[in-house]
Design a protein around this motif. Structure first.
Motif, PDB file in Angstrom:
ATOM      1  N   LYS A  63      24.289  14.240 -10.108  1.00  0.00           N
ATOM      2  CA  LYS A  63      23.085  13.662 -10.706  1.00  0.00           C
ATOM      3  C   LYS A  63      21.858  13.742  -9.809  1.00  0.00           C
ATOM      4  CE  LYS A  63      25.203  12.779 -14.422  1.00  0.00           C
ATOM      5  NZ  LYS A  63      25.109  13.804 -15.420  1.00  0.00           N
ATOM      6  N   ASN A 131      12.292  11.671 -11.348  1.00  0.00           N
ATOM      7  CA  ASN A 131      13.318  12.449 -12.045  1.00  0.00           C
ATOM      8  C   ASN A 131      12.806  13.792 -12.571  1.00  0.00           C
ATOM      9  OD1 ASN A 131      15.379  10.516 -11.652  1.00  0.00           O
ATOM     10  ND2 ASN A 131      14.603   9.342 -13.379  1.00  0.00           N
ATOM     11  N   LYS A 154      15.259  15.580 -15.182  1.00  0.00           N
ATOM     12  CA  LYS A 154      16.657  15.445 -14.755  1.00  0.00           C
ATOM     13  C   LYS A 154      17.620  15.610 -15.926  1.00  0.00           C
ATOM     14  CE  LYS A 154      19.341  12.055 -12.141  1.00  0.00           C
ATOM     15  NZ  LYS A 154      19.211  10.747 -11.485  1.00  0.00           N
ATOM     16  N   GLU A 155      17.242  15.100 -17.102  1.00  0.00           N
ATOM     17  CA  GLU A 155      18.100  15.175 -18.284  1.00  0.00           C
ATOM     18  C   GLU A 155      18.276  16.613 -18.776  1.00  0.00           C
ATOM     19  OE1 GLU A 155      15.068  13.110 -18.568  1.00  0.00           O
ATOM     20  OE2 GLU A 155      16.235  11.689 -17.395  1.00  0.00           O
TER      21      GLU A 155
END
Length: 170
Positions: A63, A131, A154-155
């Motif tokens: 992550k 992110n 990030k997603e």
């Protein structure tokens, strides 16, 4: 009586073997669908590291990503392999001199083409938000990357590439 016990024993052994095979295949399926992924590179934008037809195996559970990580991203409905060059909080600028991160000109030893801005891309400098990551293809003169579509969230990152299976004319 002993023949019947042998038949039951063989039947039990076969059923146990089938159960083992089913459990093994289920574990492999879980690993491939939830932990690891496989992506076939469909362009030469990461050449020479990744070429058209190469298979990349990537790890889905990571992550946090660092500069130099090679990642599989899903951007604008298109899956791509790109290299992270900057992360959240970094300032990115691409000029005629090349790639600058936080004001420092980057010396990239594995990149064989110049990093130049595109005329139809985003405006520089850009500061990455929380992110967000800035990704570039290794074939900098011919890559559709963050210079065109901006920062990657990030997603949108599916995972980090852990190995490459080179396509050899198969």
């Amino acid at each position: 009586m002993t023949d019947r016990k042998k038949k039951n024993s063989i039947k039990d052994d076969v059923l146990f073997l089938v159960l083992k095979i089913v459990v093994f295949l289920a574990l492999i399926a879980i690993m491939l669908f939830f932990v690891f992924g496989i992506f076939r590179c469909g362009d030469n934008m990461m050449s020479p590291a990744f070429k058209d037809g190469d298979l990349a195996i990537y790890y889905r559970l990571q992550k946090e990503f660092q500069p130099l990580d090679v990642v599989v991203i899903e951007k604008d409905g298109e899956t791509q392999i790109r290299r992270v060059v900057a992360k959240s909080g970094d300032s990115v600028e691409i000029t005629e001199d090349g790639l600058k991160i936080n004001g420092y000109l980057q010396q990239e030893t594995e990149i064989y083409t110049e990093t130049l801005p595109y005329t139809e891309g985003i405006a520089f400098p850009i500061t990455l938000g929380e992110n967000e990551y800035f990704v570039l293809g290794d074939n900098r003169s011919n890559a559709k990357d963050s210079r065109i579509y901006g920062a990657v969230k990030k997603e949108e990152i599916k995972g980090t590439v852990i190995t490459l299976l080179r396509h050899r004319g198969v």
